[in-house]
Design an enzyme around this catalytic site. Structure first.
Site, PDB file in Angstrom:
ATOM      1  N   LYS A 111      12.352   2.611  11.807  1.00 10.59           N
ATOM      2  CA  LYS A 111      13.104   3.239  10.634  1.00 10.59           C
ATOM      3  C   LYS A 111      14.189   3.625  10.828  1.00 10.59           C
ATOM      4  CE  LYS A 111       9.767   2.641   7.965  1.00 10.59           C
ATOM      5  NZ  LYS A 111       8.190   3.179   8.227  1.00 10.59           N
ATOM      6  N   LYS A 190       6.689 -15.374   8.004  1.00  8.38           N
ATOM      7  CA  LYS A 190       4.862 -14.398   7.826  1.00  8.38           C
ATOM      8  C   LYS A 190       4.743 -13.435   6.656  1.00  8.38           C
ATOM      9  CE  LYS A 190       3.563  -9.947   8.963  1.00  8.38           C
ATOM     10  NZ  LYS A 190       3.887  -8.575   7.651  1.00  8.38           N
ATOM     11  N   LYS A 193       6.056  -8.832   1.073  1.00 13.45           N
ATOM     12  CA  LYS A 193       6.614  -8.464   0.328  1.00 13.45           C
ATOM     13  C   LYS A 193       8.095  -8.514   0.217  1.00 13.45           C
ATOM     14  CE  LYS A 193       5.131  -4.220  -0.099  1.00 13.45           C
ATOM     15  NZ  LYS A 193       4.189  -4.374   1.200  1.00 13.45           N
TER      16      LYS A 193
HETATM   17  P1  ADP Z   1       4.041  -6.847   3.354  1.00 12.57           P
HETATM   18  O1  ADP Z   1       4.763  -7.678   5.136  1.00 12.57           O
HETATM   19  O2  ADP Z   1       4.161  -7.445   1.926  1.00 12.57           O
HETATM   20  O3  ADP Z   1       4.533  -6.019   3.834  1.00 12.57           O
HETATM   21  P2  ADP Z   1       1.569  -4.747   4.111  1.00 12.57           P
HETATM   22  O4  ADP Z   1       2.838  -5.116   5.273  1.00 12.57           O
HETATM   23  O5  ADP Z   1       2.153  -3.755   3.156  1.00 12.57           O
HETATM   24  O6  ADP Z   1       2.890  -6.407   3.703  1.00 12.57           O
HETATM   25  O7  ADP Z   1       0.489  -5.176   4.934  1.00 12.57           O
HETATM   26  C1  ADP Z   1      -0.725  -4.834   4.309  1.00 12.57           C
HETATM   27  C2  ADP Z   1      -1.881  -5.444   5.552  1.00 12.57           C
HETATM   28  O8  ADP Z   1      -1.681  -6.427   5.306  1.00 12.57           O
HETATM   29  C3  ADP Z   1      -1.225  -5.256   6.809  1.00 12.57           C
HETATM   30  O9  ADP Z   1      -2.749  -4.520   7.015  1.00 12.57           O
HETATM   31  C4  ADP Z   1      -1.010  -6.141   7.340  1.00 12.57           C
HETATM   32  O10 ADP Z   1      -2.082  -6.117   8.504  1.00 12.57           O
HETATM   33  C5  ADP Z   1      -1.260  -7.308   6.451  1.00 12.57           C
HETATM   34  N1  ADP Z   1      -0.450  -8.333   6.257  1.00 12.57           N
HETATM   35  C6  ADP Z   1       0.121  -8.389   5.500  1.00 12.57           C
HETATM   36  N2  ADP Z   1       0.757  -9.562   5.446  1.00 12.57           N
HETATM   37  C7  ADP Z   1       0.243 -10.269   6.303  1.00 12.57           C
HETATM   38  C8  ADP Z   1       0.245 -12.114   6.514  1.00 12.57           C
HETATM   39  N3  ADP Z   1       1.537 -12.820   6.349  1.00 12.57           N
HETATM   40  N4  ADP Z   1      -0.650 -12.248   7.051  1.00 12.57           N
HETATM   41  C9  ADP Z   1      -2.014 -11.790   7.544  1.00 12.57           C
HETATM   42  N5  ADP Z   1      -1.891  -9.731   7.097  1.00 12.57           N
HETATM   43  C10 ADP Z   1      -1.010  -9.530   6.384  1.00 12.57           C
END
Ligand code: ADP
Ligand code: TRP
Length: 319
Positions: A111, A190, A193
Site C-alpha cells: 500500500k 483477473k 473491481k
Molecule cells: P477485487 O479483486 O474485485 O477487489 P477482492 O480482493 O475484494 O476482489 O476479493 C475478495 C475475495 O474474492 C478474495 O478472497 C479473492 O480470493 C476472491 N476473488 C476475487 N477476484 C477473484 C477472481 N477473479 N478469481 C478468483 N477469486 C477471486
C-alpha cells in the site's frame, strides 16, 4: 466442534470472481464445523471513505451470502462492528506485537509502495485481524493466498501472548485456497473491481449482458473453427457450467458459429445458474429487516463464544 472463521471485506458489488474464488468455497465449508463468517467492516474502513458506501456494501455482502446458500441456522453470520470487544482484545494483542512484525507485512508495504496515505489503521490491520481470529478460538481460517502472511502474523501474536501471560489462545490454522482457479475478467486479466472488468453476481439483466457481450475474443472469422480452451469465454463457461463447457468446446470448435452466439450461450448459462440467487437477493433488498435480524442473531451467538475468551485474556493480563 471445530471453529471455522473467516472475514469478508465489504468493498464493492460482488462479482463472479468473488463467487467462485471465495463465496462458493466458504459455503461448502459450512458443513465441516461451526462456521463463523463476518463482514469485516472495521477493516474496510481502511479503504472505504464514504459511510453510505460502507453501509451498502455491508448489506450486499450479507444479503449476497444469504442468497447464495448460507444457512443462518447453522452458520453464524455477523457484522464485525457488532462485536466491538474485538478492539479490547486487539489492544491486549498490541502490547505483545513487535513493531518489526507489522513493518514486514507485505500488504502494508504494498500500500505504501502504491503511494497510499499511511495511517495507524493500515499499520495495525493485522493486529485487528489476529483479534478477529483469536476472539472466537478459531481452529481453521479459510483465506486466499494474499492473506497467508496475515495468518502467520496472527499465530505469532497468539504465541507471544501465551509466552508472556500463559496459555490463553489456540493457534489457528490457515486453510489457503490455492486450488480455486482465478476467474478471468472480460478483458482477460483477473476479474477484479479495480480493473472494471467484472461480471456482477446480482446485476440486472442488462448489467450482466453488457460485460458478457464485451468479452475479449480474437478475430477468427465465423466460417473458421474457434479455440475455446484457455480463452476467457471458455474459462468462464467452465466455471459457470462445467457440463455445458464440454459441449461448448465441441461446437465452438466447429466452423460456422460466431463469438456473438457463444457469448449468448454463456449469458444463458450465467442466468440459469444464478437466477435463483438473484431472486433471493431482490427479496432481501425489499426486506432488509430480514438480513438485519440474521446479523443481530449472529452477533449474539458470536458473543457467547467470545465472552469466555476475552475474560481469560483479561485475567491472564492482570486486568
Ligand atoms: P477485487 O479483486 O474485485 O477487489 P477482492 O480482493 O475484494 O476482489 O476479493 C475478495 C475475495 O474474492 C478474495 O478472497 C479473492 O480470493 C476472491 N476473488 C476475487 N477476484 C477473484 C477472481 N477473479 N478469481 C478468483 N477469486 C477471486
Ligand atoms: N483481511 C481479510 C481480507 O482482506 C479480511 C479479514 C478480516 C479476515 N479479518 C479476518 C479474514 C479474519 C480471515 C480472518 O480478505
Amino acid at each position: 466442534m471445530k471453529i471455522i472463521l473467516t472475514g469478508i471485506q465489504p468493498s464493492g458489488a460482488l462479482h463472479l470472481g468473488n463467487y467462485f474464488g471465495m463465496m462458493q468455497p466458504a459455503l461448502q465449508m459450512q458443513e465441516q464445523g461451526q462456521a463463523l463468517y463476518f463482514i469485516a467492516n472495521y477493516h474496510a474502513l481502511t479503504s472505504i471513505t464514504k459511510a453510505d458506501d460502507l453501509q451498502r456494501y455491508t448489506f450486499d455482502a450479507a444479503a449476497g451470502f444469504l442468497s447464495c446458500g448460507l444457512d443462518p441456522q447453522r452458520t453464524i453470520l455477523f457484522r464485525q462492528s457488532d462485536r466491538p470487544e474485538v478492539h479490547e482484545l486487539a489492544w491486549l494483542l498490541s502490547v505483545v506485537t513487535p513493531m518489526g512484525l507489522l513493518e514486514r507485512a507485505t500488504s502494508y508495504k504494498d500500500k505504501i509502495a502504491q503511494g497510499a496515505e499511511t495511517n495507524h489503521g493500515l499499520f495495525a490491520y493485522p493486529v485487528l485481524m489476529a483479534a478477529d481470529i483469536l476472539l472466537y478460538n478459531s481452529d481453521f481460517v479459510p483465506v486466499g493466498k494474499d492473506q497467508k502472511q496475515h495468518l502467520e502474523i496472527a499465530r505469532d501474536i497468539a504465541q507471544k501472548f501465551n509466552d508472556r501471560f500463559g496459555p490463553v489462545f489456540k493457534l489457528p490454522e490457515a486453510v489457503i485456497r490455492e486450488a480455486t482457479a482465478v476467474v478471468p475478467g472480460v478483458d482477460g486479466r483477473k476479474m477484479s473491481k479495480s480493473y472494471g472488468n467484472t461480471i456482477p453476481l446480482f446485476g440486472e439483466e442488462k448489467e450482466i449482458r453488457k460485460p458478457v457481450m464485451s468479452i475479449k475474443t480474437d478475430s477468427t472469422p465465423i466460417e473458421e473453427p474457434k479455440r475455446i480452451e484457455g480463452t476467457v469465454l471458455g474459462q468462464l463457461m467452465q466455471a459457470v457450467n462445467p457440463e455445458k463447457y464440454e459441449q461448448f468446446k465441441v461446437y465452438g470448435a466447429a466452423a460456422g458459429i460466431g463469438y456473438g452466439d457463444l457469448k449468448k450461450d454463456l449469458l444463458a448459462a450465467i442466468q440459469e445458474r444464478f437466477k435463483p440467487y438473484q431472486e433471493k437477493f431482490r427479496h432481501y433488498q425489499a426486506h432488509p429487516e430480514e438480513v438485519e435480524a440474521v446479523l443481530r442473531d449472529g452477533a449474539a451467538r458470536a458473543r457467547e463464544l467470545a465472552a469466555p475468551v476475552l475474560a481469560a485474556a483479561r485475567k491472564a493480563a492482570g486486568l
